[in-house]
Design a protein around this motif. Structure first.
Motif, short mmCIF file in Angstrom:
data_model
loop_
_atom_site.label_atom_id
_atom_site.label_comp_id
_atom_site.label_asym_id
_atom_site.label_seq_id
_atom_site.Cartn_x
_atom_site.Cartn_y
_atom_site.Cartn_z
N ALA A 1 0.82 -1.22 0.00
CA ALA A 1 0.00 0.00 0.00
C ALA A 1 0.85 1.27 0.00
O ALA A 1 2.06 1.23 0.15
N ARG A 2 0.14 2.39 -0.18
CA ARG A 2 0.62 3.75 0.11
C ARG A 2 1.90 4.22 -0.57
O ARG A 2 2.55 5.13 -0.11
N GLY A 3 2.31 3.57 -1.65
CA GLY A 3 3.45 4.08 -2.42
C GLY A 3 4.79 3.46 -2.07
O GLY A 3 5.81 3.80 -2.67
N VAL B 1 -8.01 -3.70 3.12
CA VAL B 1 -8.24 -2.54 2.25
C VAL B 1 -8.10 -1.26 3.07
O VAL B 1 -8.96 -0.93 3.89
N SER B 2 -7.00 -0.54 2.83
CA SER B 2 -6.75 0.71 3.56
C SER B 2 -7.28 1.88 2.75
O SER B 2 -6.83 2.12 1.63
N THR B 3 -8.20 2.60 3.35
CA THR B 3 -8.74 3.79 2.68
C THR B 3 -8.50 4.97 3.60
O THR B 3 -8.10 4.80 4.74
N MET C 1 1.63 11.43 18.03
CA MET C 1 1.55 10.52 19.19
C MET C 1 2.40 9.28 19.03
O MET C 1 2.87 8.70 20.01
N GLU C 2 2.55 8.86 17.76
CA GLU C 2 3.30 7.63 17.50
C GLU C 2 4.76 7.76 17.91
O GLU C 2 5.47 6.78 18.04
N ARG C 3 5.23 9.00 18.09
CA ARG C 3 6.64 9.19 18.50
C ARG C 3 6.81 9.11 20.01
O ARG C 3 7.92 9.11 20.52
C1 LIG Z 1 1.40 6.36 13.18
C2 LIG Z 1 1.00 5.52 12.01
C3 LIG Z 1 1.86 4.56 11.52
C4 LIG Z 1 1.48 3.75 10.44
N1 LIG Z 1 2.31 2.76 10.02
C5 LIG Z 1 1.90 1.88 9.09
C6 LIG Z 1 2.67 0.73 8.78
O1 LIG Z 1 3.73 0.47 9.35
N2 LIG Z 1 2.20 -0.11 7.82
C7 LIG Z 1 1.01 0.13 7.17
O2 LIG Z 1 0.61 -0.66 6.29
N3 LIG Z 1 0.25 1.19 7.48
C8 LIG Z 1 0.64 2.05 8.43
N4 LIG Z 1 -0.17 3.10 8.79
C9 LIG Z 1 -1.50 3.24 8.18
C10 LIG Z 1 -2.57 2.59 9.07
O3 LIG Z 1 -2.39 1.18 9.14
C11 LIG Z 1 -3.99 2.89 8.57
O4 LIG Z 1 -4.14 2.40 7.27
C12 LIG Z 1 -4.32 4.39 8.57
O5 LIG Z 1 -3.86 5.03 9.74
C13 LIG Z 1 -5.84 4.61 8.49
O6 LIG Z 1 -6.49 3.94 9.56
P1 LIG Z 1 -7.06 4.74 10.83
O7 LIG Z 1 -8.01 5.76 10.29
O8 LIG Z 1 -7.75 3.69 11.67
O9 LIG Z 1 -5.92 5.41 11.54
C14 LIG Z 1 0.21 3.94 9.83
C15 LIG Z 1 -0.64 4.93 10.33
C16 LIG Z 1 -0.27 5.70 11.39
C17 LIG Z 1 -1.24 6.73 11.92
#
Ligand SMILES: Cc1cc2nc3c(=O)[nH]c(=O)nc-3n(C[C@H](O)[C@H](O)[C@H](O)COP(=O)(O)O)c2cc1C
Length: 349
Positions: free
Chosen positions: A173-175, A260-262, A341-343
């Motif tokens: 995902a995501r590029g 499926v990540s949206t 927050m993740e930091r």
């Molecule tokens: C702090 C943070 C770190 C993330 N790291 C990853 C990752 O390591 N791998 C991944 O596939 N997506 C990663 N994502 C994306 C999330 O898995 C998710 O797709 C995205 O945050 C949308 O879901 P949410 O609205 O429940 O936050 C990350 C998102 C956040 C906020």
């Protein structure tokens, strides 16, 4: 309530349909081994009732694969051994855990990897996620580098099996690299890995097939998105039909779960709820985990009612509320995610 119903995927039983979405916390040791707080950080989610945990993205090679500083890896025996402590802590709490395997590709932090490679020569727009510096210019991977990348996924998957993980998630995902190959906007190759959809699918499919070869009966999840870290509006040239073909090809290659990540799974934007529905309709054997913008119990129930959706995953809501399940069930007020927050230090209670 569907969220609380158990779910069987291949030979594993998951206690409910709430999934911790992968979330990079970038707090591993320098050498990519698990740091002291990580076993408690992950097992705390299992203790608090999350049925299935996806790890943060783990790098599969040190030549070109890392995305972030202090990212954990799964490409050495030492890294594998430290993951055993996480896996058994999660199992002790009755949870299940999959290792998410990633190649950072063109989005890797500058200066992190000896080689900065991508599907094609080029530079991602904007700044990197971790350090906020301009993305570095990447060069197209050679065919022999592609072969090595696939072998590294295979090795990481066998380390994951040895560490006791219940399954694998492939980060497509995501590029990051796999999505970079899959996307027409970034993959401008003229060899067998670029051009037609069949060619753009070649790397993801070969990775899934190799991983299937080593994980045996364990489930494989594939995390897919349309939006990218540097392009929120990517639309595939073949539209919905292309997404259907991608889901079918991945399923045929051996994927059991399409994650499926949206940006908002319930929003009626082109690739929000419609994408979840398209993938839900495309799969026959595989199950769909829907992700993106889900905060409340009602959000989850609404999403689980979409055709084909068997589980939901939460990232930010679980980051800010590790005890989300009890709080949501008791209708207690939830904390809001604050960017960055993740930091903060990993919460272990
Ligand atoms: C702090 C943070 C770190 C993330 N790291 C990853 C990752 O390591 N791998 C991944 O596939 N997506 C990663 N994502 C994306 C999330 O898995 C998710 O797709 C995205 O945050 C949308 O879901 P949410 O609205 O429940 O936050 C990350 C998102 C956040 C906020």
């Amino acid at each position: 309530m569907k969220l609380l119903e158990p779910l069987d995927i291949r030979n594993i039983q998951i206690s409910n349909r709430l999934v911790l979405a992968p979330m990079s916390r970038m707090q591993a040791n320098e050498d990519g081994t698990v740091s002291e707080r990580m076993p408690l950080y992950y097992s705390n989610y299992a203790r608090r009732g999350v049925g299935l945990l996806m790890t943060e993205a783990l790098y599969t090679d040190k030549i070109s694969g890392r995305a972030y500083f202090n990212q954990p890896g799964l490409c050495t025996a030492a890294q594998r051994d430290t993951w055993r402590t996480v896996v058994s802590a999660v199992h002790d709490m009755g949870g299940r855990i999959f290792a998410q395997l990633q190649h950072g590709g063109r989005l890797a932090e500058p200066g992190l990897n000896p080689q900065h490679i991508a599907a094609s020569d080029g530079i991602a727009a904007g700044n990197t996620w971790q350090t906020g510096r301009p993305n570095a210019a990447a060069r197209a991977a050679t065919t022999s580098e592609i072969k090595q990348i696939i072998e590294c996924f295979e090795r990481a998957a066998s380390y994951a099996v040895e560490a006791g993980f219940d399954g694998i998630e492939i980060h497509g995902a995501r590029g990051y690299l796999i999505d970079d190959f899959l996307s027409a906007s970034t993959n401008r190759r003229e060899d067998e890995y670029g051009g037609s959809l069949e060619n753009r699918l070649r790397l993801p499919v070969q990775i899934v097939e190799c991983v299937r070869g080593v994980v045996g009966k364990r489930p494989i999840s594939f995390n897919m998105s349309l939006y990218k870290m540097d392009d929120l509006s990517y639309t595939p040239p073949g539209g919905e039909a292309e997404m259907t073909s991608i889901a079918s090809a991945l399923e045929t290659a051996g994927v059991d779960l399409l994650h499926v990540s949206t940006r908002k799974a319930l929003r009626d934007e082109q690739w929000g709820e419609p994408l979840v529905k398209v993938i839900g309709a495309a799969v026959t054997r595989a199950r769909v985990i829907a992700n993106g913008g889900l905060k409340t119990l009602d959000d989850c129930s609404q999403c689980l009612a979409l055709p084909g959706v068997e589980a939901v995953s939460l990232a930010r809501a679980l980051l800010s509320n590790p005890d989300w399940l009890s709080m949501a069930l008791e209708r207690r007020p939830l904390e809001t995610y604050v960017p960055g927050m993740e930091r903060e230090a990993l919460r272990i209670a």
